[in-house]
Design an enzyme around this catalytic site. Structure first.
Site, short mmCIF file in Angstrom:
data_model
loop_
_atom_site.label_atom_id
_atom_site.label_comp_id
_atom_site.label_asym_id
_atom_site.label_seq_id
_atom_site.Cartn_x
_atom_site.Cartn_y
_atom_site.Cartn_z
N ASP A 68 -82.41 58.68 -71.90
CA ASP A 68 -82.93 58.39 -70.56
C ASP A 68 -81.89 58.70 -69.49
O ASP A 68 -82.22 58.79 -68.31
CB ASP A 68 -83.30 56.90 -70.45
CG ASP A 68 -84.81 56.67 -70.50
OD1 ASP A 68 -85.56 57.64 -70.28
OD2 ASP A 68 -85.21 55.52 -70.76
N LYS A 82 -95.18 58.85 -75.41
CA LYS A 82 -93.88 59.40 -75.82
C LYS A 82 -93.85 59.63 -77.33
O LYS A 82 -93.39 60.66 -77.82
CB LYS A 82 -92.75 58.46 -75.39
CG LYS A 82 -92.46 58.53 -73.90
CD LYS A 82 -91.65 57.37 -73.38
CE LYS A 82 -91.56 57.43 -71.85
NZ LYS A 82 -90.95 56.24 -71.24
N GLN A 119 -88.01 50.71 -72.88
CA GLN A 119 -88.97 50.84 -71.79
C GLN A 119 -88.74 49.75 -70.74
O GLN A 119 -88.67 48.56 -71.07
CB GLN A 119 -90.40 50.75 -72.36
CG GLN A 119 -91.49 51.00 -71.35
CD GLN A 119 -91.50 52.43 -70.81
OE1 GLN A 119 -91.37 53.39 -71.58
NE2 GLN A 119 -91.65 52.58 -69.52
#
Ligand code: NDP
Length: 295
Positions: free
Chosen positions: A120, A53, A97
């Site tokens: 997200d 990422k 994460q």
């Protein structure tokens, strides 16, 4: 006739080109889109995801940063870090994460992220916007990527039967929320199936659009698929293969060889949805940066 391939690599590359273009335009206005990924613990797969990422951000001209914390980090410290990132004007997107270590309550962490930086799309505020069809929230990256793939592959979704296998909060449910909305690449009649669904094949055989997100290697076989259906395989499964250089290979939830003889269009694994997830994360971050200046 074999199915037409829905090429996630090519589609993701086009999304990333658009992101790089939008990033350059924002930089000209003095704003560099910035994504901060937070990784707690040493899970090797998570470290790989976070690293890719960060790299993808840099390739697009954005600011990408990873903050790595030890597995023993107390929840209160993680929440304090999120508060600092929420307040930092150089940070437009925050990603924590998953999975987090067991002593940390993931829903509390997700709720702490400012909805305007929740790229997200997991914060209940953005989940609510997604379901009500309010387009100024953030949709989770994987299902948003699937929708872009359908669009780019020229799939007419209006009035079609979409059957989604899997009801997770990161794939199945938001996928359904996207496809039931009215508008472009949506307007589907949606069925969600899960592990308690009876006679799964009776549902999958009705599908004009079949989306598999169950994490079961090659479970969807040709006889479960209606001839001419569009099949999107979200699954990423590692299966042992002594003949492969690493001793394993990656397969999807769909038995590609046989289903590709029945479907009209199909996405492969690898080279399908997996490439879209990071591309959509970048796209969400650029949009967060634009929204931060009222654009
Ligand atoms: P989860 O494990 O969270 O959810 C799996 C879902 O599948 C659950 O709803 C489960 O039902 C359902 N399910 C499991 N077995 C069956 C079965 N035999 N029949 C019907 N339904 C079943 O997984 P995720 O949603 O996180 O991920 C799904 C897959 O997609 C995985 O392979 C994952 O690696 C991949 N993935 C890929 C991404 C990408 O970027 N391409 C991103 C995210 C995920 P129940 O709820 O009843 O347990």
């Amino acid at each position: 006739m074999p199915a037409e391939l829905i090429d996630g690599v090519a589609i993701a590359a086009r999304v990333r080109q658009r992101v790089a273009h939008d990033t350059a335009a924002l930089k000209a206005l003095g704003v560099t889109p910035g994504l901060t990924a937070v990784l707690v613990g040493n899970d090797p797969a998570s470290a790989v995801y976070v690293g890719s990422k960060e790299r993808a951000c840099k390739e697009a001209g954005m600011h990408g940063e990873s903050i790595r914390l030890p597995a023993s980090t107390p929840e209160v410290e993680l929440l304090a870090l999120i508060d600092r990132l929420n307040a930092d004007p150089a940070v437009h997107g925050i990603l924590v994460q998953m999975p987090l270590p067991k002593h940390i309550d993931s829903p509390s962490v997700i709720r702490r992220i400012a909805p305007a930086k929740d790229v997200d799309g997991f914060h209940p505020f953005n989940v609510g916007k997604l379901f009500t069809g309010d387009r100024d929230g953030f949709a989770p990256c994987t299902p948003a990527g699937v929708q872009v793939m359908l669009e780019e592959a020229g799939v007419d979704t209006s009035g079609k039967e979409a059957v989604i296998l899997g009801r997770s909060n990161i794939v199945g449910k938001p996928m359904a929320a996207l496809l039931i909305q009215s508008g472009k690449t949506a307007d589907c009649t949606v069925t969600i199936c899960h592990s308690r669904t009876k006679d799964l094949a009776s549902h999958t055989r009705r599908a004009d659009i079949l989306i598999a997100a169950i994490g079961r290697p090659e479970m969807v076989t040709a006889e479960m698929v209606k001839p001419g259906a569009v099949v999107i395989d979200v699954g990423i499964n590692r299966v042992d293969d002594p003949s492969a250089p690493k001793g394993y290979r990656i397969v999807g939830d769909v038995k590609f060889d046989e289903v590709s003889r029945v479907a009209s269009k199909i996405s492969p694994v690898p080279g399908g949805v997996g490439r879209m997830t990071i591309a959509m994360l970048l796209a969400n971050t650029v949009r967060a940066a634009r929204l931060s200046i009222g654009g």
